[in-house]
Design a protein around this motif. Structure first.
Motif, PDB file in Angstrom:
ATOM      1  N   PHE A  33       0.815  -1.221   0.000  1.00 24.02           N
ATOM      2  CA  PHE A  33       0.000   0.000   0.000  1.00 24.02           C
ATOM      3  C   PHE A  33       0.845   1.266   0.000  1.00 24.02           C
ATOM      4  CE2 PHE A  33      -3.228  -3.131   0.961  1.00 24.02           C
ATOM      5  CZ  PHE A  33      -4.171  -2.753   0.029  1.00 24.02           C
ATOM      6  N   GLU A  34       2.027   1.213   0.589  1.00 22.86           N
ATOM      7  CA  GLU A  34       2.920   2.375   0.493  1.00 22.86           C
ATOM      8  C   GLU A  34       3.248   2.615  -0.980  1.00 22.86           C
ATOM      9  OE1 GLU A  34       2.642   3.992   3.430  1.00 22.86           O
ATOM     10  OE2 GLU A  34       4.805   4.296   3.607  1.00 22.86           O
ATOM     11  N   LYS A  35       3.395   1.534  -1.738  1.00 25.25           N
ATOM     12  CA  LYS A  35       3.807   1.659  -3.143  1.00 25.25           C
ATOM     13  C   LYS A  35       2.660   2.081  -4.064  1.00 25.25           C
ATOM     14  CE  LYS A  35       6.585   0.003  -6.733  1.00 25.25           C
ATOM     15  NZ  LYS A  35       6.727  -1.216  -7.476  1.00 25.25           N
ATOM     16  N   ILE A  36       1.444   1.564  -3.835  1.00 23.62           N
ATOM     17  CA  ILE A  36       0.370   1.816  -4.823  1.00 23.62           C
ATOM     18  C   ILE A  36      -0.532   3.005  -4.466  1.00 23.62           C
ATOM     19  CG2 ILE A  36       0.339  -0.626  -5.544  1.00 23.62           C
ATOM     20  CD1 ILE A  36      -2.275  -0.997  -4.022  1.00 23.62           C
ATOM     21  N   SER A  37      -0.181   3.750  -3.399  1.00 21.20           N
ATOM     22  CA  SER A  37      -1.090   4.795  -2.895  1.00 21.20           C
ATOM     23  C   SER A  37      -1.516   5.815  -3.957  1.00 21.20           C
ATOM     24  CB  SER A  37      -0.461   5.521  -1.712  1.00 21.20           C
ATOM     25  OG  SER A  37       0.769   6.073  -2.113  1.00 21.20           O
ATOM     26  N   SER A  38      -0.570   6.250  -4.807  1.00 24.10           N
ATOM     27  CA  SER A  38      -0.935   7.332  -5.733  1.00 24.10           C
ATOM     28  C   SER A  38      -1.892   6.855  -6.827  1.00 24.10           C
ATOM     29  CB  SER A  38       0.312   7.979  -6.343  1.00 24.10           C
ATOM     30  OG  SER A  38       1.071   6.980  -6.953  1.00 24.10           O
ATOM     31  N   VAL A  89     -11.859   1.948   9.929  1.00 24.67           N
ATOM     32  CA  VAL A  89     -10.593   1.205  10.111  1.00 24.67           C
ATOM     33  C   VAL A  89     -10.023   0.856   8.732  1.00 24.67           C
ATOM     34  CG1 VAL A  89      -9.575  -0.877  11.135  1.00 24.67           C
ATOM     35  CG2 VAL A  89     -11.510   0.239  12.273  1.00 24.67           C
ATOM     36  N   CYS A  90      -8.704   0.937   8.584  1.00 23.91           N
ATOM     37  CA  CYS A  90      -8.042   0.692   7.279  1.00 23.91           C
ATOM     38  C   CYS A  90      -8.612   1.661   6.250  1.00 23.91           C
ATOM     39  CB  CYS A  90      -8.213  -0.744   6.812  1.00 23.91           C
ATOM     40  SG  CYS A  90      -7.410  -1.963   7.860  1.00 23.91           S
ATOM     41  N   CYS A  91      -8.666   2.953   6.598  1.00 24.24           N
ATOM     42  CA  CYS A  91      -9.369   3.953   5.778  1.00 24.24           C
ATOM     43  C   CYS A  91      -8.672   4.235   4.459  1.00 24.24           C
ATOM     44  CB  CYS A  91      -9.529   5.243   6.563  1.00 24.24           C
ATOM     45  SG  CYS A  91      -7.947   6.051   6.910  1.00 24.24           S
ATOM     46  N   GLY A  92      -7.377   3.917   4.334  1.00 25.16           N
ATOM     47  CA  GLY A  92      -6.660   4.148   3.081  1.00 25.16           C
ATOM     48  C   GLY A  92      -6.734   5.595   2.645  1.00 25.16           C
ATOM     49  N   THR A  93      -7.215   5.829   1.418  1.00 26.71           N
ATOM     50  CA  THR A  93      -7.268   7.187   0.869  1.00 26.71           C
ATOM     51  C   THR A  93      -8.578   7.907   1.244  1.00 26.71           C
ATOM     52  OG1 THR A  93      -8.184   6.345  -1.181  1.00 26.71           O
ATOM     53  CG2 THR A  93      -5.787   6.548  -1.087  1.00 26.71           C
ATOM     54  N   ALA A  94      -9.280   7.366   2.200  1.00 26.55           N
ATOM     55  CA  ALA A  94     -10.399   8.040   2.889  1.00 26.55           C
ATOM     56  C   ALA A  94     -11.719   8.181   2.118  1.00 26.55           C
ATOM     57  CB  ALA A  94      -9.957   9.404   3.423  1.00 26.55           C
ATOM     58  N   ASP A  95     -11.964   7.332   1.118  1.00 24.55           N
ATOM     59  CA  ASP A  95     -13.241   7.447   0.404  1.00 24.55           C
ATOM     60  C   ASP A  95     -14.435   7.165   1.315  1.00 24.55           C
ATOM     61  OD1 ASP A  95     -12.402   8.328  -1.991  1.00 24.55           O
ATOM     62  OD2 ASP A  95     -12.648   6.436  -3.072  1.00 24.55           O
ATOM     63  N   ASP A 112      -5.251   4.197   9.515  1.00 26.52           N
ATOM     64  CA  ASP A 112      -4.553   3.326   8.563  1.00 26.52           C
ATOM     65  C   ASP A 112      -3.079   3.271   8.958  1.00 26.52           C
ATOM     66  OD1 ASP A 112      -5.461   2.360   5.505  1.00 26.52           O
ATOM     67  OD2 ASP A 112      -3.300   2.449   5.817  1.00 26.52           O
ATOM     68  N   PHE A 113      -2.394   2.177   8.562  1.00 29.60           N
ATOM     69  CA  PHE A 113      -0.961   2.111   8.910  1.00 29.60           C
ATOM     70  C   PHE A 113      -0.051   2.503   7.753  1.00 29.60           C
ATOM     71  CE2 PHE A 113       0.056  -2.793   8.335  1.00 29.60           C
ATOM     72  CZ  PHE A 113      -0.284  -2.718   6.988  1.00 29.60           C
ATOM     73  N   SER A 114      -0.637   2.921   6.606  1.00 29.81           N
ATOM     74  CA  SER A 114       0.206   3.382   5.497  1.00 29.81           C
ATOM     75  C   SER A 114       0.198   4.904   5.446  1.00 29.81           C
ATOM     76  CB  SER A 114      -0.306   2.809   4.172  1.00 29.81           C
ATOM     77  OG  SER A 114       0.197   3.563   3.093  1.00 29.81           O
ATOM     78  N   GLU A 115       1.348   5.520   5.708  1.00 31.95           N
ATOM     79  CA  GLU A 115       1.438   6.984   5.684  1.00 31.95           C
ATOM     80  C   GLU A 115       1.137   7.512   4.284  1.00 31.95           C
ATOM     81  OE1 GLU A 115       1.410   9.224   7.748  1.00 31.95           O
ATOM     82  OE2 GLU A 115       2.370   8.602   9.601  1.00 31.95           O
ATOM     83  N   ASN A 116       1.543   6.763   3.251  1.00 33.58           N
ATOM     84  CA  ASN A 116       1.315   7.248   1.882  1.00 33.58           C
ATOM     85  C   ASN A 116      -0.169   7.240   1.528  1.00 33.58           C
ATOM     86  OD1 ASN A 116       4.030   7.598   1.636  1.00 33.58           O
ATOM     87  ND2 ASN A 116       4.387   5.814   0.333  1.00 33.58           N
ATOM     88  N   MET A 117      -0.887   6.184   1.936  1.00 28.86           N
ATOM     89  CA  MET A 117      -2.343   6.156   1.695  1.00 28.86           C
ATOM     90  C   MET A 117      -2.993   7.311   2.466  1.00 28.86           C
ATOM     91  SD  MET A 117      -3.187   3.550  -0.334  1.00 28.86           S
ATOM     92  CE  MET A 117      -4.785   2.791  -0.060  1.00 28.86           C
ATOM     93  N   LEU A 118      -2.559   7.500   3.719  1.00 31.55           N
ATOM     94  CA  LEU A 118      -3.135   8.582   4.540  1.00 31.55           C
ATOM     95  C   LEU A 118      -2.853   9.952   3.918  1.00 31.55           C
ATOM     96  CD1 LEU A 118      -2.328   7.425   8.194  1.00 31.55           C
ATOM     97  CD2 LEU A 118      -4.595   7.660   7.170  1.00 31.55           C
ATOM     98  N   HIS A 169      -2.614   7.652  12.111  1.00 33.55           N
ATOM     99  CA  HIS A 169      -1.759   6.525  11.777  1.00 33.55           C
ATOM    100  C   HIS A 169      -1.883   5.502  12.905  1.00 33.55           C
ATOM    101  CE1 HIS A 169       2.295   4.555  11.322  1.00 33.55           C
ATOM    102  NE2 HIS A 169       1.752   4.428  10.142  1.00 33.55           N
ATOM    103  N   GLY A 170      -2.212   4.256  12.566  1.00 34.62           N
ATOM    104  CA  GLY A 170      -2.336   3.251  13.628  1.00 34.62           C
ATOM    105  C   GLY A 170      -2.546   1.877  13.036  1.00 34.62           C
ATOM    106  N   ASN A 171      -2.535   0.872  13.898  1.00 37.69           N
ATOM    107  CA  ASN A 171      -2.682  -0.511  13.450  1.00 37.69           C
ATOM    108  C   ASN A 171      -4.062  -1.047  13.842  1.00 37.69           C
ATOM    109  OD1 ASN A 171      -2.403  -3.317  12.911  1.00 37.69           O
ATOM    110  ND2 ASN A 171      -0.188  -3.087  13.119  1.00 37.69           N
TER     111      ASN A 171
END
Ligand code: SAM
Length: 231
Positions: free
Chosen positions: A13-18, A54-60, A79-85, A102-104
């Protein structure tokens, strides 16, 4: 060193966030929007309430919840991915009732009985222990509150199930390569789909953690499903 599921998911998820938002529409043929809208309708969220995504990702889904809870409500996305957040932070910048943290999901940083609604959208299949996360969601929702999961599922028809597995295994990674230059990441995501519980099994997991009146609804022939339970 062999990576744990959690480390691998985090890297993916850090990689595919954009590309995540546009890829969602590509890989689900836009269907995910209908599944999300129907789930929101079923929730009938009360204005002024407090929700956790929980696991909100890009917040849709976080944004959809905030629309319903309104100016008096409060929605936390975790979410635990800073890039998704960080993609989510741009999208929610003009919605002051949203807080992204940011959290697990395995260890939610909230007191017991805090939220009226606790949701997880396309996140549960990615965590190392489904039951642990559901039991955390159950812990932080208020008595009478609602826990909701929208996730890929196992289609009922054997034919469609086989087709769906083939799609996840062979076609989706090609879409990932073509549209997001991420063959490996989209190829890996099918791993989490193939072993995920079917509707009956997920209903049983909801009940195991103490959720009551659990209902489920299949979408697109069971390719996805929503589950709702109450504390
Ligand atoms: C498929 S995305 C779903 C994003 C969003 N909920 C949606 O509906 O589009 C899954 C998300 O779960 C997050 N995630 C996976 N495991 C997690 C964990 N243990 N704790 C927190 N977030 C996690 C990932 O970083 C990713 O943003």
């Amino acid at each position: 060193m062999v990576k744990t599921k959690e480390q691998r998911v985090h890297e993916v998820f850090e990689k595919i966030s954009s590309n995540y938002d546009s890829m969602n529409s590509v890989i689900s043929f836009q269907q995910h929007k209908k599944w999300r809208e129907d789930t929101m309708r079923a929730m009938a969220v009360k204005p002024g309430s407090k929700a956790l995504d929980v696991c909100c990702g890009t917040a849709d889904w976080t944004l959809a919840l905030a629309k319903e809870t309104g100016p008096e409500g409060h929605v936390v996305g975790l979410d635990f991915s800073e890039n998704m957040l960080s993609v989510g932070r741009e999208k929610t910048a003009t919605t002051p009732t949203i807080e992204l943290i940011h959290g697990n999901a395995m260890e939610l940083p909230f007191e017991d009985n805090t939220f009226d609604y606790v949701t997880i959208g396309f996140g549960l299949r990615n965590v190392p222990d489904y039951k642990q996360v559901l039991s955390e969601m159950h812990r932080v929702v208020k008595p009478g509150g609602m826990v909701v999961c929208l996730e890929t599922s196992q289609p009922d028809s054997m034919f469609f199930n086989t087709f769906f597995r083939m799609y996840f295994r062979f076609i989706m990674p090609i879409f990932g390569k073509l549209f997001a230059k991420s063959y490996d990441e989209y190829s890996w995501l099918q791993e989490s789909q193939k072993d995920f519980p079917d509707r009956k099994q997920l209903t049983a997991l909801f009940e195991d953690v103490g959720l009551k009146n659990v209902t489920s609804k299949p979408y697109s022939g069971g390719a996805a499903a929503r589950h709702i339970g109450y504390k």
